[in-house]
Design a protein around this motif. Structure first.
Motif, PDB file in Angstrom:
ATOM      1  N   ARG A   1       0.826  -1.208   0.000  1.00 46.24           N
ATOM      2  CA  ARG A   1       0.000   0.000   0.000  1.00 46.24           C
ATOM      3  C   ARG A   1       0.866   1.266   0.000  1.00 46.24           C
ATOM      4  N   VAL A   2       1.970   1.237   0.716  1.00 51.78           N
ATOM      5  CA  VAL A   2       2.859   2.403   0.730  1.00 51.78           C
ATOM      6  C   VAL A   2       3.441   2.628  -0.658  1.00 51.78           C
ATOM      7  N   GLY A   3       3.809   1.549  -1.323  1.00 46.36           N
ATOM      8  CA  GLY A   3       4.255   1.632  -2.719  1.00 46.36           C
ATOM      9  C   GLY A   3       5.480   2.500  -2.904  1.00 46.36           C
ATOM     10  N   ASP A   4       5.392   3.407  -3.874  1.00 49.55           N
ATOM     11  CA  ASP A   4       6.531   4.241  -4.260  1.00 49.55           C
ATOM     12  C   ASP A   4       6.473   5.628  -3.608  1.00 49.55           C
ATOM     13  N   ALA A   5       6.010   5.697  -2.370  1.00 49.68           N
ATOM     14  CA  ALA A   5       5.934   6.982  -1.670  1.00 49.68           C
ATOM     15  C   ALA A   5       7.324   7.564  -1.466  1.00 49.68           C
ATOM     16  N   HIS A   6       7.410   8.893  -1.545  1.00 52.49           N
ATOM     17  CA  HIS A   6       8.680   9.578  -1.302  1.00 52.49           C
ATOM     18  C   HIS A   6       8.829  10.007   0.158  1.00 52.49           C
ATOM     19  N   MET A   7       7.691  10.245   0.810  1.00 54.98           N
ATOM     20  CA  MET A   7       7.716  10.724   2.185  1.00 54.98           C
ATOM     21  C   MET A   7       6.508  10.175   2.923  1.00 54.98           C
ATOM     22  N   VAL A   8       6.714   9.751   4.169  1.00 52.55           N
ATOM     23  CA  VAL A   8       5.608   9.242   4.983  1.00 52.55           C
ATOM     24  C   VAL A   8       5.622   9.929   6.340  1.00 52.55           C
ATOM     25  N   PHE A   9       4.426  10.258   6.808  1.00 50.55           N
ATOM     26  CA  PHE A   9       4.219  10.698   8.181  1.00 50.55           C
ATOM     27  C   PHE A   9       3.537   9.545   8.912  1.00 50.55           C
ATOM     28  N   ILE A  10       4.146   9.100   9.997  1.00 51.02           N
ATOM     29  CA  ILE A  10       3.566   8.017  10.798  1.00 51.02           C
ATOM     30  C   ILE A  10       3.092   8.619  12.106  1.00 51.02           C
ATOM     31  N   THR A  11       1.781   8.584  12.304  1.00 53.09           N
ATOM     32  CA  THR A  11       1.202   9.177  13.499  1.00 53.09           C
ATOM     33  C   THR A  11       0.557   8.096  14.353  1.00 53.09           C
ATOM     34  N   ALA A  12       0.741   8.200  15.641  1.00 48.12           N
ATOM     35  CA  ALA A  12       0.222   7.198  16.572  1.00 48.12           C
ATOM     36  C   ALA A  12       0.199   7.795  17.968  1.00 48.12           C
ATOM     37  N   GLY A  13      -0.572   7.165  18.839  1.00 47.89           N
ATOM     38  CA  GLY A  13      -0.585   7.524  20.249  1.00 47.89           C
ATOM     39  C   GLY A  13       0.260   6.527  21.025  1.00 47.89           C
ATOM     40  N   MET A  14       1.228   7.020  21.755  1.00 41.64           N
ATOM     41  CA  MET A  14       2.117   6.144  22.513  1.00 41.64           C
ATOM     42  C   MET A  14       1.522   5.824  23.889  1.00 41.64           C
ATOM     43  N   GLY A  15       1.778   4.590  24.332  1.00 38.37           N
ATOM     44  CA  GLY A  15       1.307   4.144  25.632  1.00 38.37           C
ATOM     45  C   GLY A  15       0.340   2.984  25.549  1.00 38.37           C
TER      46      GLY A  15
END
Length: 448
Positions: free
Chosen positions: A210-224
């Motif tokens: 799904r990510v494929g040929d992306a040049h830049m990714v933002f990974i967002t998540a809640g820690m804990g």
């Protein structure tokens, strides 16, 4: 006749032979003339038949070509009807055989083919634009995606990952993956980071597809928790190893959530920081500095989600919106690749001294806390967005305020402008500061 010739004297037989020869020649001439006459009559009959064809069925041809066609018909008719031998200098026809064939179809004028004009190849400039993907991991990551989609952020792709099938179905994007289906059966991780990590490993092939040929990714998540804390570092590592510019944007728990959750969040942040180029941490506890007793819970969490929204928008606007000073993806990489701690800030102001107010607000972001000192930034990406009323003096004032905070002599500072028709009368200043050392934050200039 043979027996008659044998009984006559020699001279008589010679005379008789000559007479026989003349007789045979006369018969040949008569036969030839008769056959020629019949061939001519047959040719005329064929022409009369052709002339009776309805006008709608006739083909218009050139008169010259039609005349040549009739001459060919006569020649062919004679050739098929007569088989002659030349008996003297006048080339008399001596024999005839076969049937007469009349070709009534006229010779058509050949059509000249028109040259084929090949249009020039169409160049779509958007094909050369960098592909940016925002990946929301877990419940908090999915909520951040929903906020960005509801705000109609354009120019990016969204991907939602979760082990909880029920919460995953509430995301506003159809591009979603239920990770670890065999491990969790869509029931979540139970706040266990190890289960979240194994779930991401189980679905790693589908995630990268799904990510494929992306040049830049933002990974967002809640820690804990379980999914975000455990799966986000695995997803980030897969992107980082594929030479994709990877930026992590995570939140930390409130104080009331307890020490155990805080400790789990810090462990997840430590693992994530090793596999991203830049890291942005938003403490949820700092929300109390921006809200009052009447602010709803939804509005409060939206403030934290807007940190990611403003950061992504500031970067995409620089590369997609027209402006006098353009910033390309290589400039973004120069500021954010391998830089570690980062801060995102945005300020909007209108009216008098709007440039100074917007720049100061971008540098003073209460949500990011006082744990980072922006003056130590090694890279700075500044986006100043306004309408057509944005002046050069305002651009200079905002830039001077931002650069005056940076103490690093060799800091890589990149400025860009973008036009926005909806921002007429207002100025928006966005700052992405990277390579920041831990320590107390420097106080920005007071714009009041």
């Amino acid at each position: 006749s043979i027996s008659f010739l044998a009984m006559t004297p020699l001279t008589t037989r010679i005379a008789s032979n000559r007479a026989l020869q003349r007789f045979l020649i006369q018969q040949v001439h008569r036969s030839s003339s008769s056959l020629q006459k019949r061939a001519t009559e047959a040719l005329k009959s064929g022409n009369n038949t052709t002339s009776k064809v309805p006008a709608a069925a006739q083909t218009k041809v050139d008169p010259t070509a039609k005349q040549h066609g009739r001459q060919n018909i006569r020649d062919n008719g004679k050739g098929n009807a007569l088989n002659t031998n030349t008996a003297d200098a006048n080339s008399s026809k001596t024999a005839i055989s076969g049937e007469t064939k009349v070709v009534s179809e006229p010779k058509q004028t050949p059509q000249v083919s028109q040259p084929v004009v090949v249009p020039p190849p169409h160049i779509n400039l958007h094909e050369f634009a960098p592909r940016i993907c925002v990946i929301g991991v877990g419940g908090a990551g999915g909520n951040a995606l929903n906020n960005m989609i509801s705000q109609r952020l354009s120019g990016v792709d969204f991907l939602a990952l979760n082990t909880d099938a029920q919460h995953l179905s509430t995301t506003l994007t159809d591009n979603r993956i239920q990770i670890g289906s065999n491990l969790t059966s869509g029931l979540g991780c139970g706040a266990n980071p190890d289960a979240g990590r194994e779930a991401a490993v189980e679905s790693r092939e589908e995630i990268m597809d799904r990510v494929g040929d992306a040049h830049m990714v933002f990974i967002t998540a809640g820690m804990g928790g379980g999914t975000g804390t455990g799966a986000a570092p695995v997803v980030a590592e897969m992107c980082y190893d594929n030479d994709i510019l990877t930026v992590g944007v995570v939140t930390t728990p409130f104080k009331f959530e307890g020490r155990h959750r805080k400790r789990t969040a810090n462990e997840g942040i430590e693992r994530l920081s090793k596999v991203v180029d830049s890291m942005i941490v938003v403490p949820n506890q700092n929300l109390f500095q921006l809200v009052d007793e009447k602010t709803s819970l939804t509005e409060s969490f939206a403030l934290a989600d807007n940190i990611l929204l403003d950061g992504v928008r500031s970067i995409t606007d620089l590369m997609t919106r027209p402006g006098l000073i353009n910033v390309d993806f290589a400039d973004v990489c120069a500021v954010m690749h391998g830089m570690g701690n980062a801060i995102l800030g945005t300020g909007i102001a209108s009216g008098e001294d709007r440039a100074e107010k917007a720049a100061s607000a971008a540098l003073r972001n209460p949500l990011l806390g006082d744990d980072l000192n922006m003056s130590t930034a090694k890279g700075l990406l500044v986006n100043i967005t306004g309408g057509k009323d944005l002046s050069l003096h305002e651009f200079d004032k905002a830039s001077q305020i931002i650069t005056s905070v940076i103490d690093e002599e060799y800091a890589n500072i990149i400025f860009g402008t973008a036009y926005d028709d909806t921002s007429e009368g207002a100025i928006r200043v966005s700052v992405v500061a990277t390579g920041i050392d831990d320590g107390p934050a420097a106080s920005p200039p007071n714009s009041s």
